[in-house]
Design a protein around this motif. Sequence first.
Motif, PDB file in Angstrom:
ATOM      1  N   GLY A   1      -0.165   1.151  12.111  1.00 16.12           N
ATOM      2  CA  GLY A   1       0.031   0.262  10.970  1.00 16.12           C
ATOM      3  C   GLY A   1       0.129  -1.208  11.306  1.00 16.12           C
ATOM      4  O   GLY A   1       0.691  -1.982  10.523  1.00 16.12           O
TER       5      GLY A   1
ATOM      6  N   CYS B   1      -0.469  -3.941   8.837  1.00 13.65           N
ATOM      7  CA  CYS B   1       0.508  -4.233   7.788  1.00 13.65           C
ATOM      8  C   CYS B   1       1.238  -5.559   8.024  1.00 13.65           C
ATOM      9  O   CYS B   1       1.833  -6.105   7.084  1.00 13.65           O
ATOM     10  CB  CYS B   1       1.538  -3.111   7.692  1.00 13.65           C
ATOM     11  SG  CYS B   1       0.883  -1.538   7.081  1.00 13.65           S
TER      12      CYS B   1
ATOM     13  N   GLU C   1       4.398  -0.985   5.105  1.00  9.78           N
ATOM     14  CA  GLU C   1       3.848  -1.955   4.168  1.00  9.78           C
ATOM     15  C   GLU C   1       4.853  -3.090   3.926  1.00  9.78           C
ATOM     16  O   GLU C   1       6.051  -2.852   3.730  1.00  9.78           O
ATOM     17  CB  GLU C   1       3.512  -1.290   2.840  1.00  9.78           C
ATOM     18  CG  GLU C   1       2.341  -0.325   2.904  1.00  9.78           C
ATOM     19  CD  GLU C   1       1.025  -1.032   3.124  1.00  9.78           C
ATOM     20  OE1 GLU C   1       0.913  -2.235   2.756  1.00  9.78           O
ATOM     21  OE2 GLU C   1       0.099  -0.391   3.663  1.00  9.78           O
TER      22      GLU C   1
END
Length: 221
Positions: free
Chosen positions: A26, A29, A175
């Motif tokens: 991720g 993000c 996120e």
Amino acid sequence: MSGRYEFIRAMARPVTWLSMRLEVKGIECVPSSGPTLLVSNHLGHTDPLAIALRLRRELRLVGKVQIFSWFFVGWAARMVDAIPLKRGESDREAMRKVLSLLSRGECVLVFPEGTYSHAPDPAALLPLQAGPAWLALRSGAQVVPVALTGTEVVWHRARGWRPWRRPRVTVTFGEPFTPALGTPVSRAALDTLTTQMAQRIAALLPPAYRGYYEHLVAIPS
């Protein structure tokens, strides 16, 4: 990135490779620019290395004041202009410095637990302190939850670490979210945002790591 930061990162790469098998998820993000506050669970001394190594932007660290007296670690912390924090008390000077960094659009890493767990459960997420929520509300920075697993073993022989084993370490970036604009910095707002941070970190962690927040597994809307 500054030359000193790149130099320390270059030195950290072989140390990290020798200490762990690092997996990062991720990373997209993390915003590429603008004020950003990374909030992570805290497991051990190598947490900042694991988080910073593959980021595409310079990361400013906040660490307990004691590390600045440690051999090599203290030197490296000074080289990257880490912010010393007096743990267990209100450190207004450190908070002022972090706010200044965020106002300049920098990316700052904090560990809201303030410390890491010890035996019998060295991986358990502890109750989060309100300081990072205060920073987020005052600065309007984007908040990125970060989840670490595996670093509780690295460099810790009491927990079974052996250099030749290179334990698996995972860093997961969640996120980003931004606290509601215009939210007053009240106790209720701090408590709400602290819970949101905990909820988002816990949701990225395996159940065995959620500790105090094992019941908070849903991402808030």
